[in-house]
Design a protein around this motif. Sequence first.
Motif, PDB file in Angstrom:
ATOM      1  N   GLU A   1     -35.505  -4.615 -17.463  1.00 14.23           N
ATOM      2  CA  GLU A   1     -34.791  -3.380 -17.127  1.00 14.23           C
ATOM      3  C   GLU A   1     -33.743  -3.050 -18.188  1.00 14.23           C
ATOM      4  O   GLU A   1     -33.541  -1.886 -18.520  1.00 14.23           O
ATOM      5  CB  GLU A   1     -34.127  -3.499 -15.757  1.00 14.23           C
ATOM      6  N   LEU A   2     -33.075  -4.057 -18.732  1.00 13.41           N
ATOM      7  CA  LEU A   2     -32.074  -3.806 -19.767  1.00 13.41           C
ATOM      8  C   LEU A   2     -32.714  -3.234 -21.027  1.00 13.41           C
ATOM      9  O   LEU A   2     -32.136  -2.369 -21.678  1.00 13.41           O
ATOM     10  CB  LEU A   2     -31.324  -5.097 -20.109  1.00 13.41           C
ATOM     11  N   ILE A   3     -33.910  -3.717 -21.360  1.00  9.66           N
ATOM     12  CA  ILE A   3     -34.626  -3.203 -22.531  1.00  9.66           C
ATOM     13  C   ILE A   3     -34.891  -1.707 -22.360  1.00  9.66           C
ATOM     14  O   ILE A   3     -34.807  -0.937 -23.307  1.00  9.66           O
ATOM     15  CB  ILE A   3     -35.943  -3.983 -22.752  1.00  9.66           C
ATOM     16  N   GLU A   4     -35.197  -1.299 -21.137  1.00 11.48           N
ATOM     17  CA  GLU A   4     -35.436   0.114 -20.828  1.00 11.48           C
ATOM     18  C   GLU A   4     -34.125   0.872 -20.614  1.00 11.48           C
ATOM     19  O   GLU A   4     -34.129   2.024 -20.199  1.00 11.48           O
ATOM     20  CB  GLU A   4     -36.311   0.230 -19.573  1.00 11.48           C
ATOM     21  N   GLU A   5     -33.006   0.203 -20.880  1.00 10.78           N
ATOM     22  CA  GLU A   5     -31.664   0.770 -20.738  1.00 10.78           C
ATOM     23  C   GLU A   5     -31.339   1.155 -19.296  1.00 10.78           C
ATOM     24  O   GLU A   5     -30.680   2.151 -19.024  1.00 10.78           O
ATOM     25  CB  GLU A   5     -31.465   1.953 -21.689  1.00 10.78           C
ATOM     26  N   HIS A   6     -31.811   0.337 -18.336  1.00 14.15           N
ATOM     27  CA  HIS A   6     -31.499   0.514 -16.920  1.00 14.15           C
ATOM     28  C   HIS A   6     -30.746  -0.719 -16.430  1.00 14.15           C
ATOM     29  O   HIS A   6     -31.329  -1.612 -15.860  1.00 14.15           O
ATOM     30  CB  HIS A   6     -32.776   0.689 -16.085  1.00 14.15           C
ATOM     31  N   ALA A   7     -29.477  -0.777 -16.703  1.00 14.57           N
ATOM     32  CA  ALA A   7     -28.678  -1.913 -16.246  1.00 14.57           C
ATOM     33  C   ALA A   7     -28.193  -1.653 -14.823  1.00 14.57           C
ATOM     34  O   ALA A   7     -27.842  -0.522 -14.490  1.00 14.57           O
ATOM     35  CB  ALA A   7     -27.485  -2.120 -17.170  1.00 14.57           C
ATOM     36  N   PRO A   8     -28.177  -2.676 -13.981  1.00 11.02           N
ATOM     37  CA  PRO A   8     -27.645  -2.480 -12.630  1.00 11.02           C
ATOM     38  C   PRO A   8     -26.159  -2.138 -12.694  1.00 11.02           C
ATOM     39  O   PRO A   8     -25.437  -2.648 -13.545  1.00 11.02           O
ATOM     40  CB  PRO A   8     -27.864  -3.833 -11.950  1.00 11.02           C
ATOM     41  N   SER A   9     -25.718  -1.254 -11.813  1.00  6.84           N
ATOM     42  CA  SER A   9     -24.311  -0.879 -11.862  1.00  6.84           C
ATOM     43  C   SER A   9     -23.447  -2.012 -11.316  1.00  6.84           C
ATOM     44  O   SER A   9     -23.824  -2.687 -10.367  1.00  6.84           O
ATOM     45  CB  SER A   9     -24.068   0.405 -11.083  1.00  6.84           C
ATOM     46  N   ALA A  10     -22.326  -2.201 -11.956  1.00  7.76           N
ATOM     47  CA  ALA A  10     -21.369  -3.220 -11.545  1.00  7.76           C
ATOM     48  C   ALA A  10     -19.994  -2.704 -11.944  1.00  7.76           C
ATOM     49  O   ALA A  10     -19.708  -2.564 -13.121  1.00  7.76           O
ATOM     50  CB  ALA A  10     -21.670  -4.532 -12.247  1.00  7.76           C
ATOM     51  N   ASN A  11     -19.184  -2.364 -10.982  1.00  6.93           N
ATOM     52  CA  ASN A  11     -17.863  -1.805 -11.264  1.00  6.93           C
ATOM     53  C   ASN A  11     -16.793  -2.887 -11.168  1.00  6.93           C
ATOM     54  O   ASN A  11     -16.680  -3.547 -10.146  1.00  6.93           O
ATOM     55  CB  ASN A  11     -17.562  -0.668 -10.287  1.00  6.93           C
ATOM     56  N   TYR A  12     -16.039  -3.059 -12.248  1.00  8.18           N
ATOM     57  CA  TYR A  12     -14.967  -4.047 -12.277  1.00  8.18           C
ATOM     58  C   TYR A  12     -13.968  -3.662 -13.359  1.00  8.18           C
ATOM     59  O   TYR A  12     -14.231  -2.793 -14.191  1.00  8.18           O
ATOM     60  CB  TYR A  12     -15.521  -5.455 -12.522  1.00  8.18           C
ATOM     61  N   THR A  13     -12.799  -4.289 -13.324  1.00 14.57           N
ATOM     62  CA  THR A  13     -11.717  -3.989 -14.266  1.00 14.57           C
ATOM     63  C   THR A  13     -11.266  -5.275 -14.943  1.00 14.57           C
ATOM     64  O   THR A  13     -11.084  -6.298 -14.291  1.00 14.57           O
ATOM     65  CB  THR A  13     -10.510  -3.368 -13.518  1.00 14.57           C
ATOM     66  N   ILE A  14     -11.126  -5.220 -16.274  1.00 14.75           N
ATOM     67  CA  ILE A  14     -10.577  -6.336 -17.051  1.00 14.75           C
ATOM     68  C   ILE A  14      -9.492  -5.769 -17.953  1.00 14.75           C
ATOM     69  O   ILE A  14      -9.736  -4.805 -18.690  1.00 14.75           O
ATOM     70  CB  ILE A  14     -11.664  -7.034 -17.905  1.00 14.75           C
ATOM     71  N   ASN A  15      -8.310  -6.350 -17.880  1.00 11.01           N
ATOM     72  CA  ASN A  15      -7.170  -5.911 -18.690  1.00 11.01           C
ATOM     73  C   ASN A  15      -6.946  -4.400 -18.598  1.00 11.01           C
ATOM     74  O   ASN A  15      -6.685  -3.737 -19.589  1.00 11.01           O
ATOM     75  CB  ASN A  15      -7.342  -6.314 -20.153  1.00 11.01           C
ATOM     76  N   GLY A  16      -7.118  -3.852 -17.403  1.00  8.30           N
ATOM     77  CA  GLY A  16      -6.887  -2.423 -17.193  1.00  8.30           C
ATOM     78  C   GLY A  16      -8.029  -1.520 -17.621  1.00  8.30           C
ATOM     79  O   GLY A  16      -7.952  -0.308 -17.470  1.00  8.30           O
ATOM     80  N   ASN A  17      -9.096  -2.084 -18.180  1.00  8.84           N
ATOM     81  CA  ASN A  17     -10.249  -1.284 -18.599  1.00  8.84           C
ATOM     82  C   ASN A  17     -11.322  -1.314 -17.520  1.00  8.84           C
ATOM     83  O   ASN A  17     -11.687  -2.381 -17.029  1.00  8.84           O
ATOM     84  CB  ASN A  17     -10.841  -1.808 -19.921  1.00  8.84           C
ATOM     85  N   GLN A  18     -11.860  -0.145 -17.180  1.00  4.66           N
ATOM     86  CA  GLN A  18     -12.903  -0.001 -16.169  1.00  4.66           C
ATOM     87  C   GLN A  18     -14.274  -0.181 -16.838  1.00  4.66           C
ATOM     88  O   GLN A  18     -14.527   0.390 -17.895  1.00  4.66           O
ATOM     89  CB  GLN A  18     -12.816   1.412 -15.634  1.00  4.66           C
ATOM     90  N   TYR A  19     -15.152  -1.000 -16.234  1.00  2.00           N
ATOM     91  CA  TYR A  19     -16.509  -1.210 -16.739  1.00  2.00           C
ATOM     92  C   TYR A  19     -17.508  -0.904 -15.636  1.00  2.00           C
ATOM     93  O   TYR A  19     -17.204  -1.059 -14.451  1.00  2.00           O
ATOM     94  CB  TYR A  19     -16.696  -2.656 -17.222  1.00  2.00           C
ATOM     95  N   THR A  20     -18.702  -0.469 -16.015  1.00  2.00           N
ATOM     96  CA  THR A  20     -19.711  -0.079 -15.011  1.00  2.00           C
ATOM     97  C   THR A  20     -21.002  -0.872 -15.111  1.00  2.00           C
ATOM     98  O   THR A  20     -21.923  -0.640 -14.345  1.00  2.00           O
ATOM     99  CB  THR A  20     -20.043   1.419 -15.137  1.00  2.00           C
ATOM    100  N   THR A  21     -21.110  -1.781 -16.068  1.00  2.00           N
ATOM    101  CA  THR A  21     -22.307  -2.627 -16.149  1.00  2.00           C
ATOM    102  C   THR A  21     -21.928  -4.084 -16.252  1.00  2.00           C
ATOM    103  O   THR A  21     -20.931  -4.425 -16.872  1.00  2.00           O
ATOM    104  CB  THR A  21     -23.158  -2.305 -17.392  1.00  2.00           C
ATOM    105  N   GLY A  22     -22.747  -4.940 -15.646  1.00  2.00           N
ATOM    106  CA  GLY A  22     -22.518  -6.371 -15.702  1.00  2.00           C
ATOM    107  C   GLY A  22     -22.858  -6.926 -17.074  1.00  2.00           C
ATOM    108  O   GLY A  22     -23.383  -6.226 -17.938  1.00  2.00           O
TER     109      GLY A  22
ATOM    110  N   GLY B   1     -13.684 -16.823 -12.246  1.00  2.00           N
ATOM    111  CA  GLY B   1     -12.905 -16.344 -13.392  1.00  2.00           C
ATOM    112  C   GLY B   1     -13.681 -15.506 -14.382  1.00  2.00           C
ATOM    113  O   GLY B   1     -13.224 -15.284 -15.501  1.00  2.00           O
ATOM    114  N   PHE B   2     -14.855 -15.009 -14.001  1.00  2.00           N
ATOM    115  CA  PHE B   2     -15.665 -14.180 -14.893  1.00  2.00           C
ATOM    116  C   PHE B   2     -16.004 -12.854 -14.214  1.00  2.00           C
ATOM    117  O   PHE B   2     -17.117 -12.661 -13.742  1.00  2.00           O
ATOM    118  CB  PHE B   2     -16.958 -14.901 -15.281  1.00  2.00           C
ATOM    119  N   PRO B   3     -15.067 -11.911 -14.152  1.00  4.57           N
ATOM    120  CA  PRO B   3     -15.370 -10.641 -13.492  1.00  4.57           C
ATOM    121  C   PRO B   3     -16.462  -9.879 -14.233  1.00  4.57           C
ATOM    122  O   PRO B   3     -16.465  -9.833 -15.456  1.00  4.57           O
ATOM    123  CB  PRO B   3     -14.037  -9.895 -13.538  1.00  4.57           C
ATOM    124  N   GLY B   4     -17.415  -9.324 -13.498  1.00  4.06           N
ATOM    125  CA  GLY B   4     -18.479  -8.517 -14.079  1.00  4.06           C
ATOM    126  C   GLY B   4     -19.650  -9.289 -14.635  1.00  4.06           C
ATOM    127  O   GLY B   4     -20.589  -8.700 -15.146  1.00  4.06           O
TER     128      GLY B   4
END
Length: 127
Positions: free
Chosen positions: A87-108, A67-70
């Motif tokens: 990696e997040l500190i260096e602003e390199h987040a791994p890509s993760a594509n998912y949708t919540i409430n119709g909104n598209q997200y690209t980072t976990g 029940g926790f997409p992304g």
Amino acid sequence: MTVAIRMLAYGMLADAIDEYVRISESTTIESLKRFCAGIISIYREEYLRLPTEADIFRLLREGEKRGFPGISHNDINILDQSYFFAELIEEHAPSANYTINGNQYTTGYCLADGIYLKWATLVQMIS
């Protein structure tokens, strides 16, 4: 190994172990250090590495089933030692594509409480 496992499993202090196994506090601390160094040397390549695309995909699917997409399931108690957060500190987040409430997200993201930094990847759900 006995003292190291007892300290890690039960959160016991080094000076509390001496009565149980009859060794000094300094020997207990040295034993814990050696145990941890051994675990790191054995498991570093498999468990102390950046997640691969396959790892991220597997974690995201597991999160969706629960029940926790992304969401990425990382232990945020080790924030300063995590390759993932480095990696997040260096602003390199791994890509993760998912949708919540119709909104598209690209980072976990990771669920956190209010004591952690205000990063986009740390969703602070618990006050």
